[in-house]
Design a protein around this motif. Structure first.
Motif, PDB file in Angstrom:
ATOM      1  N   ILE A   5       0.831  -1.211   0.000  1.00 33.01           N
ATOM      2  CA  ILE A   5       0.000   0.000   0.000  1.00 33.01           C
ATOM      3  C   ILE A   5       0.866   1.263   0.000  1.00 33.01           C
ATOM      4  CG2 ILE A   5      -1.619   1.375   1.380  1.00 33.01           C
ATOM      5  CD1 ILE A   5      -2.931  -1.255   2.263  1.00 33.01           C
ATOM      6  N   LEU A   6       1.927   1.251   0.803  1.00 27.17           N
ATOM      7  CA  LEU A   6       2.805   2.420   0.893  1.00 27.17           C
ATOM      8  C   LEU A   6       3.522   2.712  -0.417  1.00 27.17           C
ATOM      9  CD1 LEU A   6       4.332   1.915   4.458  1.00 27.17           C
ATOM     10  CD2 LEU A   6       2.543   3.531   3.769  1.00 27.17           C
ATOM     11  N   MET A  45       2.044   2.434  -3.319  1.00 27.30           N
ATOM     12  CA  MET A  45       1.072   2.938  -4.293  1.00 27.30           C
ATOM     13  C   MET A  45       1.255   4.439  -4.484  1.00 27.30           C
ATOM     14  SD  MET A  45      -2.392   0.885  -3.154  1.00 27.30           S
ATOM     15  CE  MET A  45      -2.522  -0.892  -3.312  1.00 27.30           C
ATOM     16  N   ALA A  62      -2.989   8.443  -3.627  1.00 28.74           N
ATOM     17  CA  ALA A  62      -3.515   8.504  -2.255  1.00 28.74           C
ATOM     18  C   ALA A  62      -4.890   7.858  -2.182  1.00 28.74           C
ATOM     19  CB  ALA A  62      -3.590   9.947  -1.785  1.00 28.74           C
ATOM     20  N   SER A  73      -5.929   5.328  -4.023  1.00 25.58           N
ATOM     21  CA  SER A  73      -5.721   3.870  -4.036  1.00 25.58           C
ATOM     22  C   SER A  73      -5.295   3.376  -2.662  1.00 25.58           C
ATOM     23  CB  SER A  73      -4.664   3.493  -5.070  1.00 25.58           C
ATOM     24  OG  SER A  73      -5.074   3.856  -6.356  1.00 25.58           O
ATOM     25  N   GLN A  74      -4.438   4.149  -2.000  1.00 26.28           N
ATOM     26  CA  GLN A  74      -3.997   3.778  -0.657  1.00 26.28           C
ATOM     27  C   GLN A  74      -5.160   3.750   0.322  1.00 26.28           C
ATOM     28  OE1 GLN A  74      -0.943   6.670   0.284  1.00 26.28           O
ATOM     29  NE2 GLN A  74       0.695   5.335  -0.453  1.00 26.28           N
ATOM     30  N   GLN A  75      -6.006   4.768   0.239  1.00 30.10           N
ATOM     31  CA  GLN A  75      -7.157   4.851   1.143  1.00 30.10           C
ATOM     32  C   GLN A  75      -8.124   3.699   0.916  1.00 30.10           C
ATOM     33  OE1 GLN A  75      -9.290   8.548   0.904  1.00 30.10           O
ATOM     34  NE2 GLN A  75     -10.658   8.051   2.598  1.00 30.10           N
ATOM     35  N   PHE A 107      -6.557   0.470   2.299  1.00 33.53           N
ATOM     36  CA  PHE A 107      -6.620   0.448   3.765  1.00 33.53           C
ATOM     37  C   PHE A 107      -8.043   0.178   4.257  1.00 33.53           C
ATOM     38  CE2 PHE A 107      -2.473   2.810   4.228  1.00 33.53           C
ATOM     39  CZ  PHE A 107      -1.894   1.881   5.077  1.00 33.53           C
TER      40      PHE A 107
END
Length: 321
Positions: free
Chosen positions: A227-228, A230, A233, A235-237, A240
């Protein structure tokens, strides 16, 4: 009743569950609270399972495992709570040795199966986030069913081994200072040196709790690392958010289970352990569907869609009346 003991040469036919005898004046209140929680939990988990099965958009590995979790929670809860409610109504109750052994077996069976199911769910999230292009190939129907079958096999194995060993040993007491046939209170009733039994409990706990938990930790280390990396932002959210519900459920379940079983008998406290047992046998199964439904947009969307359909059919029926 706590002073009742028998010679180990005598054949015990039943035990006595003391339940919440130390706070017997609160029994009516506890009965109402536990009965309400029991009904709410049954309803919440049943609704989640029915919604997932009735909505084609939710027929994915993630929701397949969630359905299994809801079914496990219903069974897990139903092994314990009815006997607790009976205890609260009539006070100290008797339970046959066979009934006690069966309760312990099913408690271990469903509990251990849930440990491994949570591990399988973390593997599903790991594949979905770390290998999204290969997700449908890796997590096919056969793999998902095999993982679920494996959880039940592990549950059966632990339940049979632990229950058969425990109940083959001589007991020198009849009164179980608990509201069901929990492992630690039964160890208190064994004759002579109980160190081998304590070691057995810890070995089982390491296999059933620590093993799956380490797999979950490994999965989430890989997930967070991915995730980190990616760039987006958003996509990360999104990544998560798909994991946060599962991670919260894992924390609740493993936190209480490990505090109960990964410690020696010398630190056993009846009152504290009853509270811990209530948390993972009653509270956690209720929180699971709430966490998944409140933190998951797809489940909330399916619930809204089903609610609108019910309202639409109700309005048609009322108009015809």
């Amino acid at each position: 009743p706590e002073g009742v003991s028998v010679s180990p040469t005598n054949i015990l036919s039943e035990f006595r569950l003391l339940g919440f005898s130390e706070v017997s004046h609160l029994s009516p209140l506890l009965f109402v609270v536990l009965f309400s929680l029991y009904i709410l939990t049954l309803m919440a988990n049943t609704v989640i399972a029915l919604i997932i099965n009735s909505d084609n958009t939710l027929h994915t590995p993630m929701y397949f495992f969630l359905t299994q979790l809801s079914c496990l929670d219903i069974c897990y809860l139903s092994v314990i709570v009815p006997k607790v409610l009976e205890n609260l109504m009539v006070g100290t109750i008797s339970i046959s040795k066979t009934g006690c052994a069966m309760q312990m077996f099913f408690f271990l069976f469903f509990g251990v199966a849930e440990c491994f199911l949570l591990s399988a769910m973390s593997f599903d999230r790991y594949v979905a986030i770390c290998y999204p292009l290969h997700y449908t190939i890796i997590m096919n129907s056969r793999v998902c069913k095999s993982l679920v079958a494996g959880t039940y096999i592990c549950g059966t194995t632990v339940g049979l081994v632990h229950t058969s060993i425990t109940f083959s040993l001589p007991f020198c007491g009849l009164a179980i200072n608990h509201f069901f046939c929990e492992i630690q209170p039964l160890l208190e009733l064994l004759c002579g040196n109980t160190s081998p039994s304590e070691i057995q409990v810890i070995v089982v706990a390491v296999f059933a709790i620590v093993g799956p938990f380490l797999l979950i930790i490994y999965s989430y280390i890989r997930i967070i690392s991915t995730i980190l990396k990616m760039s987006s932002a958003e996509s990360q959210q999104k990544a998560f958010s798909t994991c946060s519900s599962h991670l919260l459920v894992v924390t609740l379940f493993y936190g209480t289970a490990s505090s109960m079983y990964l410690r020696p008998k010398s630190s056993y406290s009846a009152s504290v352990d009853k509270l811990l047992s209530l948390s993972y046998t009653v509270v956690t199964p209720l929180l699971n569907p709430i966490i998944y439904s409140l933190r998951n947009e797809e489940v909330k969307g399916a619930l809204r869609k089903r609610w609108r359909k019910i309202n639409f059919l109700s309005s048609i029926y009322l108009k015809r009346m």
